[in-house]
Design a protein around this motif. Structure first.
Motif, PDB file in Angstrom:
ATOM      1  N   LEU A  70       1.477  -1.205  -0.257  1.00 21.65           N
ATOM      2  CA  LEU A  70       0.141   0.063   0.060  1.00 21.65           C
ATOM      3  C   LEU A  70       1.154   1.577   0.129  1.00 21.65           C
ATOM      4  N   CYS A  71       1.748   1.320   0.797  1.00 30.37           N
ATOM      5  CA  CYS A  71       2.211   2.579   0.843  1.00 30.37           C
ATOM      6  C   CYS A  71       3.808   2.396  -0.293  1.00 30.37           C
ATOM      7  N   ALA A  72       3.859   1.848  -0.885  1.00 28.70           N
ATOM      8  CA  ALA A  72       5.012   2.506  -1.942  1.00 28.70           C
ATOM      9  C   ALA A  72       3.802   2.017  -3.313  1.00 28.70           C
ATOM     10  N   GLU A  73       2.522   1.291  -3.503  1.00 26.37           N
ATOM     11  CA  GLU A  73       1.941   1.828  -4.315  1.00 26.37           C
ATOM     12  C   GLU A  73       1.190   2.772  -4.578  1.00 26.37           C
ATOM     13  N   GLU A  74       0.318   2.805  -3.601  1.00 23.61           N
ATOM     14  CA  GLU A  74      -0.127   4.032  -3.550  1.00 23.61           C
ATOM     15  C   GLU A  74      -0.333   5.189  -3.187  1.00 23.61           C
ATOM     16  N   MET A  75       1.092   5.425  -2.310  1.00 29.86           N
ATOM     17  CA  MET A  75       1.189   6.176  -1.116  1.00 29.86           C
ATOM     18  C   MET A  75       2.598   6.472  -2.150  1.00 29.86           C
ATOM     19  N   GLY A  76       3.277   6.118  -2.970  1.00 31.25           N
ATOM     20  CA  GLY A  76       4.611   6.568  -3.231  1.00 31.25           C
ATOM     21  C   GLY A  76       5.528   6.683  -1.806  1.00 31.25           C
ATOM     22  N   ILE A  77       5.252   5.945  -1.100  1.00 28.55           N
ATOM     23  CA  ILE A  77       6.041   6.293   0.252  1.00 28.55           C
ATOM     24  C   ILE A  77       7.722   5.599  -0.442  1.00 28.55           C
ATOM     25  N   ARG A  78       8.796   5.532  -0.238  1.00 31.35           N
ATOM     26  CA  ARG A  78      10.063   4.882  -0.395  1.00 31.35           C
ATOM     27  C   ARG A  78      11.542   4.605   0.172  1.00 31.35           C
ATOM     28  N   GLN A  79      10.696   5.004   2.020  1.00 29.40           N
ATOM     29  CA  GLN A  79      11.671   5.339   3.171  1.00 29.40           C
ATOM     30  C   GLN A  79      10.826   3.858   4.212  1.00 29.40           C
ATOM     31  N   PHE A  80      11.854   3.260   4.554  1.00 25.47           N
ATOM     32  CA  PHE A  80      10.743   1.884   5.428  1.00 25.47           C
ATOM     33  C   PHE A  80      11.595   1.971   6.705  1.00 25.47           C
ATOM     34  N   LEU A  81      10.868   2.006   7.809  1.00 26.30           N
ATOM     35  CA  LEU A  81      11.615   1.700   8.488  1.00 26.30           C
ATOM     36  C   LEU A  81      11.125   0.827  10.008  1.00 26.30           C
ATOM     37  N   ASP A  82      11.619  -0.457   9.809  1.00 25.86           N
ATOM     38  CA  ASP A  82      11.201  -1.939  10.551  1.00 25.86           C
ATOM     39  C   ASP A  82      11.598  -1.994  12.078  1.00 25.86           C
ATOM     40  N   LEU A  83      11.155  -2.039  12.389  1.00 25.91           N
ATOM     41  CA  LEU A  83      11.145  -1.226  14.337  1.00 25.91           C
ATOM     42  C   LEU A  83      10.956  -2.823  14.562  1.00 25.91           C
ATOM     43  N   GLY A  84      11.970  -3.925  15.320  1.00 26.87           N
ATOM     44  CA  GLY A  84      11.788  -4.807  16.181  1.00 26.87           C
ATOM     45  C   GLY A  84      11.672  -6.603  14.918  1.00 26.87           C
ATOM     46  N   SER A  85      12.535  -5.489  13.702  1.00 29.51           N
ATOM     47  CA  SER A  85      12.834  -7.358  13.111  1.00 29.51           C
ATOM     48  C   SER A  85      12.755  -8.437  12.776  1.00 29.51           C
ATOM     49  N   GLY A  86      13.414  -8.959  13.662  1.00 20.86           N
ATOM     50  CA  GLY A  86      13.417  -9.949  13.574  1.00 20.86           C
ATOM     51  C   GLY A  86      14.742 -10.274  12.130  1.00 20.86           C
ATOM     52  N   ILE A  87      14.620 -11.978  11.136  1.00 21.36           N
ATOM     53  CA  ILE A  87      15.516 -11.840  10.355  1.00 21.36           C
ATOM     54  C   ILE A  87      14.783 -11.665   9.442  1.00 21.36           C
ATOM     55  N   VAL A 106      15.460   0.602   3.021  1.00 18.35           N
ATOM     56  CA  VAL A 106      14.707  -0.126   3.945  1.00 18.35           C
ATOM     57  C   VAL A 106      15.781  -0.446   5.494  1.00 18.35           C
ATOM     58  N   VAL A 107      15.417   0.442   7.171  1.00 21.74           N
ATOM     59  CA  VAL A 107      16.282   0.637   7.626  1.00 21.74           C
ATOM     60  C   VAL A 107      15.426  -1.162   8.979  1.00 21.74           C
ATOM     61  N   TYR A 108      16.063  -2.145   8.797  1.00 27.51           N
ATOM     62  CA  TYR A 108      15.568  -3.131   9.937  1.00 27.51           C
ATOM     63  C   TYR A 108      16.668  -2.900  11.286  1.00 27.51           C
ATOM     64  N   VAL A 109      15.597  -2.682  12.208  1.00 26.50           N
ATOM     65  CA  VAL A 109      16.130  -2.475  13.622  1.00 26.50           C
ATOM     66  C   VAL A 109      15.744  -3.364  14.526  1.00 26.50           C
ATOM     67  N   ASP A 110      17.129  -4.915  15.177  1.00 21.13           N
ATOM     68  CA  ASP A 110      16.518  -5.760  16.709  1.00 21.13           C
ATOM     69  C   ASP A 110      17.488  -5.331  17.004  1.00 21.13           C
ATOM     70  N   HIS A 111      17.331  -5.709  18.231  1.00 19.10           N
ATOM     71  CA  HIS A 111      18.760  -5.320  19.731  1.00 19.10           C
ATOM     72  C   HIS A 111      19.783  -6.744  19.519  1.00 19.10           C
ATOM     73  N   ASP A 112      19.009  -7.990  18.727  1.00 14.80           N
ATOM     74  CA  ASP A 112      19.898  -9.596  19.335  1.00 14.80           C
ATOM     75  C   ASP A 112      21.284  -9.336  18.221  1.00 14.80           C
ATOM     76  N   PRO A 113      21.941 -10.048  18.585  1.00  9.79           N
ATOM     77  CA  PRO A 113      23.142  -9.537  17.834  1.00  9.79           C
ATOM     78  C   PRO A 113      23.205 -11.242  16.757  1.00  9.79           C
ATOM     79  N   VAL A 114      22.362 -11.683  17.448  1.00 18.85           N
ATOM     80  CA  VAL A 114      21.633 -13.352  16.541  1.00 18.85           C
ATOM     81  C   VAL A 114      21.966 -13.301  15.157  1.00 18.85           C
ATOM     82  N   THR A 115      20.130 -12.204  15.617  1.00 27.04           N
ATOM     83  CA  THR A 115      19.011 -12.115  14.526  1.00 27.04           C
ATOM     84  C   THR A 115      20.153 -10.961  13.021  1.00 27.04           C
ATOM     85  N   VAL A 116      21.198  -9.790  14.273  1.00 24.76           N
ATOM     86  CA  VAL A 116      21.594  -9.039  13.290  1.00 24.76           C
ATOM     87  C   VAL A 116      22.742  -9.445  12.684  1.00 24.76           C
ATOM     88  N   ALA A 117      23.024 -10.867  12.361  1.00 20.84           N
ATOM     89  CA  ALA A 117      24.251 -11.663  12.661  1.00 20.84           C
ATOM     90  C   ALA A 117      23.692 -11.872  10.831  1.00 20.84           C
TER      91      ALA A 117
END
Length: 270
Positions: A70-87, A106-117
């Protein structure tokens, strides 16, 4: 952007971590991903015997995909911040967004070092996507991170996804939501889901027990609680509803009524 055709999934070295189950890898398995180990699969298969956690994971992921489209197709948004993204596994934000426009960041955010790796291994060839290792509650650290600053210009509309993360925020979740909202310009979007306690208590209790065994605490909340998080936003139709039914157009990702009823979802415009 990575080539569409690849030899196989990129792998992260285990460094002994294959002996301990990991929440992010469990969800990767539930979603059909390849970034999990035998110990994760064993725990996942045991949990599936008792309650529909895999269907719950797919419900949340389906909601996320619909929001990103919806954001990309209908609203023209091109930036995404995904909080607590997991893998960022099957059907992840950057794959959906960049399939519509390869220039999406796209920026994913997660605190877990295993997930980040795992995520850094998966994203190493994608210049328009990155993961930040940070606690999502430390809003300043997330927003100041060099990768966030490289990929997201908050003077332009941005979609902030808080999908599945708020039940892990025990201390003033409304304040966390408000601080991210304050960073967004007009036309930006905030999307969230939340585990509800307005469902069969046994299902919620089992999920809480599993999460506790994995070393994470979950806080289910009522619909009224979630309404407080989105107060003041212009909610897109159909408003705050069960995530499985938010603009699903007949697509119900789970077959379990309990799974479909377990999570609220909403999308609001700044």
């Amino acid at each position: 952007m990575r080539c569409a055709v690849q030899d196989g999934p990129k792998r992260v070295t285990t460094n002994g971590d294959s002996e301990r189950p990991n929440v992010a890898r469990l969800f990767d398995y539930y979603l059909g991903g390849a970034h999990n180990f035998a110990v994760d699969r064993a725990v996942a298969e045991e949990s599936i015997k008792h309650f529909p956690v895999a269907e719950m994971a797919r419900t949340i992921r389906s909601f996320s995909r619909r929001v990103v489209r919806l954001c990309a197709e209908e609203m023209g948004i091109r930036q995404f911040l995904d909080l607590g993204s997991g893998i960022p596994t099957a059907g992840n934000v950057h794959e959906v967004a960049q399939s519509i426009d390869p220039s999406c960041n796209v920026v994913y955010v997660d605190h877990d070092p295993v997930t980040v790796a795992h995520a850094r291994t998966m994203l190493r060839d994608n210049l328009n996507a990155a993961i930040v290792q940070s606690d999502v509650c430390d809003v300043g650290a997330v927003l100041r991170d060099p990768e966030t600053r490289r990929l997201i210009d908050f003077t332009k509309p941005t979609a902030v996804l808080m999908v599945g993360i708020l039940p892990y925020v025990s201390d003033e979740p409304a304040g966390v939501v408000a601080r991210y909202r304050a960073a967004l310009c007009e036309g930006s979007v905030l999307a969230l889901t939340h585990l509800t306690k307005d469902v069969e208590p046994g299902l919620v209790d089992q999920l809480l027990n599993l999460s506790s065994e994995m070393g994470s605490a979950l806080v289910p909340r009522s619909k009224q609680d979630v309404e407080d998080f989105v107060c003041g936003l212009k909610l897109l139709e159909p408003g705050l509803v069960l995530a499985a039914h938010w603009r699903a157009d007949g697509e119900l990702p789970g077959t379990s009524a309990l799974a479909d009823a377990s999570t609220y979802g909403a999308v609001g415009v700044i």
